[in-house]
Each structure stands twice: as structure tokens, then as C-alpha cells.
Design a protein around this motif. Structure first.
Motif, PDB file in Angstrom:
ATOM      1  N   GLY A  27       0.890  -1.231  -0.061  1.00 49.84           N
ATOM      2  CA  GLY A  27      -0.099   0.037   0.044  1.00 49.84           C
ATOM      3  C   GLY A  27       0.722   1.302  -0.011  1.00 49.84           C
ATOM      4  O   GLY A  27       0.361   2.440  -0.225  1.00 49.84           O
ATOM      5  N   LEU A  28       2.158   1.145   0.364  1.00 48.33           N
ATOM      6  CA  LEU A  28       2.964   2.343   0.719  1.00 48.33           C
ATOM      7  C   LEU A  28       3.690   2.713  -0.801  1.00 48.33           C
ATOM      8  O   LEU A  28       3.997   3.944  -1.273  1.00 48.33           O
ATOM      9  CB  LEU A  28       3.967   2.158   1.431  1.00 48.33           C
ATOM     10  N   LEU A  29       3.735   1.765  -1.733  1.00 43.95           N
ATOM     11  CA  LEU A  29       4.396   1.873  -3.021  1.00 43.95           C
ATOM     12  C   LEU A  29       3.438   2.320  -4.347  1.00 43.95           C
ATOM     13  O   LEU A  29       2.356   1.734  -4.220  1.00 43.95           O
ATOM     14  CB  LEU A  29       5.183   0.702  -3.347  1.00 43.95           C
ATOM     15  N   VAL A  30       3.698   3.015  -5.154  1.00 41.39           N
ATOM     16  CA  VAL A  30       3.124   3.527  -6.294  1.00 41.39           C
ATOM     17  C   VAL A  30       3.147   2.535  -7.306  1.00 41.39           C
ATOM     18  O   VAL A  30       4.449   2.190  -7.797  1.00 41.39           O
ATOM     19  CB  VAL A  30       3.257   4.795  -6.901  1.00 41.39           C
ATOM     20  N   PRO A  31       2.304   1.566  -7.867  1.00 38.81           N
ATOM     21  CA  PRO A  31       2.726   0.561  -8.819  1.00 38.81           C
ATOM     22  C   PRO A  31       3.145   1.317 -10.091  1.00 38.81           C
ATOM     23  O   PRO A  31       2.332   2.309 -10.488  1.00 38.81           O
ATOM     24  CB  PRO A  31       1.213   0.081  -8.845  1.00 38.81           C
ATOM     25  N   VAL A  32       3.908   0.857 -10.740  1.00 41.45           N
ATOM     26  CA  VAL A  32       4.494   1.205 -12.129  1.00 41.45           C
ATOM     27  C   VAL A  32       3.393   0.918 -12.970  1.00 41.45           C
ATOM     28  O   VAL A  32       2.840  -0.221 -13.237  1.00 41.45           O
ATOM     29  CB  VAL A  32       5.634   0.675 -12.401  1.00 41.45           C
ATOM     30  N   GLN A  33       2.910   1.948 -13.925  1.00 41.60           N
ATOM     31  CA  GLN A  33       1.754   1.788 -14.593  1.00 41.60           C
ATOM     32  C   GLN A  33       2.174   2.526 -16.248  1.00 41.60           C
ATOM     33  O   GLN A  33       2.824   3.656 -16.003  1.00 41.60           O
ATOM     34  CB  GLN A  33       0.549   2.617 -14.362  1.00 41.60           C
ATOM     35  N   TRP A  34       1.792   2.049 -17.286  1.00 41.06           N
ATOM     36  CA  TRP A  34       2.063   2.613 -18.468  1.00 41.06           C
ATOM     37  C   TRP A  34       1.257   3.783 -18.676  1.00 41.06           C
ATOM     38  O   TRP A  34       0.223   3.841 -18.127  1.00 41.06           O
ATOM     39  CB  TRP A  34       1.696   1.744 -19.720  1.00 41.06           C
ATOM     40  N   GLY A  35       2.112   4.960 -18.900  1.00 37.02           N
ATOM     41  CA  GLY A  35       1.391   6.199 -19.198  1.00 37.02           C
ATOM     42  C   GLY A  35       1.532   7.055 -17.781  1.00 37.02           C
ATOM     43  O   GLY A  35       0.884   8.259 -17.672  1.00 37.02           O
ATOM     44  N   TYR A  36       2.075   6.538 -16.678  1.00 39.40           N
ATOM     45  CA  TYR A  36       2.262   7.344 -15.486  1.00 39.40           C
ATOM     46  C   TYR A  36       3.421   8.368 -15.865  1.00 39.40           C
ATOM     47  O   TYR A  36       4.468   8.269 -16.275  1.00 39.40           O
ATOM     48  CB  TYR A  36       2.800   6.464 -14.278  1.00 39.40           C
ATOM     49  N   HIS A  37       3.261   9.746 -15.342  1.00 43.09           N
ATOM     50  CA  HIS A  37       3.883  10.766 -15.706  1.00 43.09           C
ATOM     51  C   HIS A  37       3.985  11.421 -14.263  1.00 43.09           C
ATOM     52  O   HIS A  37       3.172  11.632 -13.725  1.00 43.09           O
ATOM     53  CB  HIS A  37       3.513  11.746 -16.642  1.00 43.09           C
ATOM     54  N   SER A  38       5.359  11.696 -13.734  1.00 38.80           N
ATOM     55  CA  SER A  38       5.768  12.463 -12.382  1.00 38.80           C
ATOM     56  C   SER A  38       5.530  14.025 -12.833  1.00 38.80           C
ATOM     57  O   SER A  38       5.304  14.173 -14.034  1.00 38.80           O
ATOM     58  CB  SER A  38       7.003  12.260 -11.833  1.00 38.80           C
ATOM     59  N   GLU A  39       5.532  14.909 -11.640  1.00 37.54           N
ATOM     60  CA  GLU A  39       5.351  16.184 -11.930  1.00 37.54           C
ATOM     61  C   GLU A  39       6.589  16.738 -12.736  1.00 37.54           C
ATOM     62  O   GLU A  39       6.447  17.460 -13.563  1.00 37.54           O
ATOM     63  CB  GLU A  39       5.302  16.910 -10.656  1.00 37.54           C
ATOM     64  N   GLN A  40       7.584  16.120 -12.516  1.00 32.49           N
ATOM     65  CA  GLN A  40       8.888  16.740 -13.252  1.00 32.49           C
ATOM     66  C   GLN A  40       8.647  16.463 -14.770  1.00 32.49           C
ATOM     67  O   GLN A  40       9.079  17.066 -15.681  1.00 32.49           O
ATOM     68  CB  GLN A  40      10.268  15.994 -12.590  1.00 32.49           C
ATOM     69  N   ASP A  41       8.009  15.142 -15.147  1.00 31.97           N
ATOM     70  CA  ASP A  41       7.920  14.665 -16.561  1.00 31.97           C
ATOM     71  C   ASP A  41       6.911  15.573 -17.189  1.00 31.97           C
ATOM     72  O   ASP A  41       7.060  15.963 -18.481  1.00 31.97           O
ATOM     73  CB  ASP A  41       7.313  13.085 -16.645  1.00 31.97           C
ATOM     74  N   ARG A  42       5.873  16.039 -16.640  1.00 34.16           N
ATOM     75  CA  ARG A  42       4.787  16.828 -17.032  1.00 34.16           C
ATOM     76  C   ARG A  42       5.613  18.330 -17.150  1.00 34.16           C
ATOM     77  O   ARG A  42       5.175  18.844 -18.286  1.00 34.16           O
ATOM     78  CB  ARG A  42       3.615  17.220 -16.148  1.00 34.16           C
ATOM     79  N   ALA A  43       6.406  18.708 -16.416  1.00 33.39           N
ATOM     80  CA  ALA A  43       6.961  20.133 -16.645  1.00 33.39           C
ATOM     81  C   ALA A  43       7.984  19.884 -17.656  1.00 33.39           C
ATOM     82  O   ALA A  43       8.080  21.089 -18.653  1.00 33.39           O
ATOM     83  CB  ALA A  43       7.774  20.273 -15.375  1.00 33.39           C
TER      84      ALA A  43
END
Length: 107
Positions: A27-43
């Protein structure tokens, strides 16, 4: 096996059998998903697509309006905040509009 060691082994076995084992961190880890973008990726994508000026352009705009020594910079979604030490040893935080690259204020 001594009496104490037997008691410890039985206690551990009972706890594990009843589901009191080590907690999992699923529950603590964010599962890796296709299409997931971090805030840095979006910037970074916004800079590449031309929606936002680059950090270097924002830095130059701030330094041209408020000359001094560059200290730090952060990005707040729609604005860059550039921290500058003026020749009078005053720290100024210059706000630069991320879309246009214009200096919008200082404090």
C-alpha cells in the motif's frame, strides 16, 4: 531444544499461522503503470511542447530585470520563482510567468 526455545518457536509459529506476520508495503508503493508521468515529467513535456518557457529563459529574464547573483529557482505550475542576491546584499524572489517568460513581480 530447551523449554524456552520451544516456547518461542511455538509462539512465532502461532503468530504466523494467525496472520500476524511481517507487514507488507504494497500500500505504500505506487505501482508502475504505463502512461504514468511524474510532476517533473509533465514540466519537461510542457517545456518541450512550447507551452512553458525553459528554466534558463526564466532565469535570464529575472536577472535582466534584477541584476545580481543567482541563488535558487523553483517551478510552481504557472510561474517560476527565481531567488537573486542583489548587489546591496538583499535577497529578492522574482516571479516569472511560465507561459510568457515575463517578470510579473518581486518580493
Amino acid at each position: 531444544m530447551t523449554h524456552k526455545a520451544t516456547w518461542i518457536a511455538l509462539t512465532i509459529t502461532a503468530f504466523l499461522a494467525l496472520g500476524f506476520g511481517p507487514a507488507r508495503a504494497d500500500g505504500l508503493l505506487v505501482p508502475v503503470q504505463w502512461g504514468y508521468h511524474s510532476e517533473q515529467d509533465r514540466a519537461r513535456d510542457a517545456v518541450r511542447s512550447g507551452q512553458v518557457v525553459s528554466p534558463g529563459q526564466a532565469k535570464q529574464a529575472a536577472l535582466s530585470r534584477y541584476p545580481g547573483r543567482f541563488l535558487d529557482m523553483s517551478f510552481g505550475g504557472n510561474a517560476y520563482y527565481v531567488k537573486i542576491m542583489t548587489p546591496q546584499n538583499r535577497v529578492v524572489v522574482v516571479t516569472v510567468d511560465a507561459a510568457s517568460g515575463r517578470v510579473t513581480g518581486a518580493r
